[in-house]
Write a protein that holds these residues in place. Sequence first.
Motif, PDB file in Angstrom:
ATOM      1  N   THR A  17       0.835  -1.200   0.000  1.00  0.00           N
ATOM      2  CA  THR A  17       0.000   0.000   0.000  1.00  0.00           C
ATOM      3  C   THR A  17       0.869   1.249   0.000  1.00  0.00           C
ATOM      4  OG1 THR A  17      -1.739  -1.207   1.173  1.00  0.00           O
ATOM      5  CG2 THR A  17      -1.850   1.206   1.219  1.00  0.00           C
ATOM      6  N   ARG A  18       1.890   1.277   0.853  1.00  0.00           N
ATOM      7  CA  ARG A  18       2.802   2.442   0.890  1.00  0.00           C
ATOM      8  C   ARG A  18       3.479   2.637  -0.461  1.00  0.00           C
ATOM      9  NH1 ARG A  18       7.912   2.603   0.965  1.00  0.00           N
ATOM     10  NH2 ARG A  18       8.193   0.501   1.821  1.00  0.00           N
ATOM     11  N   MET A  19       3.951   1.546  -1.064  1.00  0.00           N
ATOM     12  CA  MET A  19       4.643   1.650  -2.357  1.00  0.00           C
ATOM     13  C   MET A  19       3.689   2.136  -3.454  1.00  0.00           C
ATOM     14  SD  MET A  19       7.313  -1.611  -2.022  1.00  0.00           S
ATOM     15  CE  MET A  19       6.559  -2.401  -3.357  1.00  0.00           C
ATOM     16  N   ARG A  20       2.446   1.695  -3.428  1.00  0.00           N
ATOM     17  CA  ARG A  20       1.466   2.175  -4.404  1.00  0.00           C
ATOM     18  C   ARG A  20       1.257   3.681  -4.256  1.00  0.00           C
ATOM     19  NH1 ARG A  20      -3.372  -2.346  -4.600  1.00  0.00           N
ATOM     20  NH2 ARG A  20      -2.292  -3.763  -6.030  1.00  0.00           N
ATOM     21  N   LEU A  21       1.150   4.139  -3.025  1.00  0.00           N
ATOM     22  CA  LEU A  21       0.979   5.573  -2.780  1.00  0.00           C
ATOM     23  C   LEU A  21       2.201   6.354  -3.252  1.00  0.00           C
ATOM     24  CD1 LEU A  21      -0.616   5.389   0.767  1.00  0.00           C
ATOM     25  CD2 LEU A  21      -1.790   5.926  -1.379  1.00  0.00           C
ATOM     26  N   GLU A  22       3.383   5.878  -2.887  1.00  0.00           N
ATOM     27  CA  GLU A  22       4.606   6.581  -3.277  1.00  0.00           C
ATOM     28  C   GLU A  22       4.784   6.607  -4.790  1.00  0.00           C
ATOM     29  OE1 GLU A  22       7.570   4.658  -0.827  1.00  0.00           O
ATOM     30  OE2 GLU A  22       7.213   6.075   0.816  1.00  0.00           O
ATOM     31  N   SER A  23       4.333   5.562  -5.484  1.00  0.00           N
ATOM     32  CA  SER A  23       4.441   5.542  -6.952  1.00  0.00           C
ATOM     33  C   SER A  23       3.572   6.628  -7.582  1.00  0.00           C
ATOM     34  CB  SER A  23       4.069   4.165  -7.510  1.00  0.00           C
ATOM     35  OG  SER A  23       2.665   3.961  -7.441  1.00  0.00           O
ATOM     36  N   ALA A  24       2.584   7.110  -6.834  1.00  0.00           N
ATOM     37  CA  ALA A  24       1.717   8.194  -7.301  1.00  0.00           C
ATOM     38  C   ALA A  24       2.175   9.550  -6.760  1.00  0.00           C
ATOM     39  CB  ALA A  24       0.280   7.919  -6.884  1.00  0.00           C
ATOM     40  N   GLY A  25       3.347   9.586  -6.135  1.00  0.00           N
ATOM     41  CA  GLY A  25       3.895  10.835  -5.626  1.00  0.00           C
ATOM     42  C   GLY A  25       3.377  11.243  -4.265  1.00  0.00           C
ATOM     43  N   ILE A  26       2.782  10.314  -3.530  1.00  0.00           N
ATOM     44  CA  ILE A  26       2.227  10.603  -2.205  1.00  0.00           C
ATOM     45  C   ILE A  26       3.227  10.141  -1.145  1.00  0.00           C
ATOM     46  CG2 ILE A  26       0.356  10.069  -0.596  1.00  0.00           C
ATOM     47  CD1 ILE A  26      -1.399   9.566  -3.146  1.00  0.00           C
ATOM     48  N   THR A  27       3.595  11.011  -0.228  1.00  0.00           N
ATOM     49  CA  THR A  27       4.504  10.675   0.863  1.00  0.00           C
ATOM     50  C   THR A  27       3.775   9.780   1.852  1.00  0.00           C
ATOM     51  OG1 THR A  27       5.628  12.791   0.611  1.00  0.00           O
ATOM     52  CG2 THR A  27       5.961  11.617   2.688  1.00  0.00           C
ATOM     53  N   LEU A 112      -7.502   3.057  -4.683  1.00  0.00           N
ATOM     54  CA  LEU A 112      -6.692   3.496  -3.548  1.00  0.00           C
ATOM     55  C   LEU A 112      -6.153   4.901  -3.775  1.00  0.00           C
ATOM     56  CD1 LEU A 112      -5.140   2.912  -0.865  1.00  0.00           C
ATOM     57  CD2 LEU A 112      -3.278   2.059  -2.317  1.00  0.00           C
ATOM     58  N   ILE A 113      -5.510   5.120  -4.906  1.00  0.00           N
ATOM     59  CA  ILE A 113      -4.896   6.425  -5.198  1.00  0.00           C
ATOM     60  C   ILE A 113      -5.963   7.513  -5.262  1.00  0.00           C
ATOM     61  CG2 ILE A 113      -3.558   7.747  -6.894  1.00  0.00           C
ATOM     62  CD1 ILE A 113      -2.007   5.501  -5.316  1.00  0.00           C
ATOM     63  N   GLU A 114      -7.048   7.247  -5.976  1.00  0.00           N
ATOM     64  CA  GLU A 114      -8.122   8.235  -6.101  1.00  0.00           C
ATOM     65  C   GLU A 114      -8.713   8.588  -4.737  1.00  0.00           C
ATOM     66  OE1 GLU A 114     -12.585   7.938  -7.749  1.00  0.00           O
ATOM     67  OE2 GLU A 114     -11.051   7.559  -9.274  1.00  0.00           O
ATOM     68  N   SER A 115      -8.941   7.586  -3.912  1.00  0.00           N
ATOM     69  CA  SER A 115      -9.524   7.806  -2.582  1.00  0.00           C
ATOM     70  C   SER A 115      -8.586   8.612  -1.691  1.00  0.00           C
ATOM     71  CB  SER A 115      -9.844   6.463  -1.923  1.00  0.00           C
ATOM     72  OG  SER A 115     -10.790   5.754  -2.680  1.00  0.00           O
TER      73      SER A 115
END
Length: 127
Positions: A17-27, A112-115
Amino acid sequence: MQSVLVVDDEVDLARLTRMRLESAGITAAECYDGVSALTFIRQHRPAVVILDWMMPGLDGLELVRLVREDDSVTHTRIILMTARAEAETHDDFAESHGLDLVLVKPVSRAVLIESVQAELRAAAHAA
């Protein structure tokens, strides 16, 4: 900078989950139990917390209750990710438990990213 905390006792799922977020530029950061998550939240005040419901010791809903009672983190948005599908069937479940959003696992990367992006915007607007 706004950040996200991922809380799940399944280490691999928390990391994914963390890696998916970071791949979208989210810390993002991760914790693996409710007690360490509560400490992290109070110290770092993430904009969004994504947490699992079923965790040993301090479960997700108890963690939410403690966070909502803490005036220092009033603008933190909380997303519950759970495999318990019945959570999705109750319209007032999120509101009655102090949640901003409930996602039923498995959650696609896009959802996940959209939410999370929507919750980050809401947190920024509330701050």
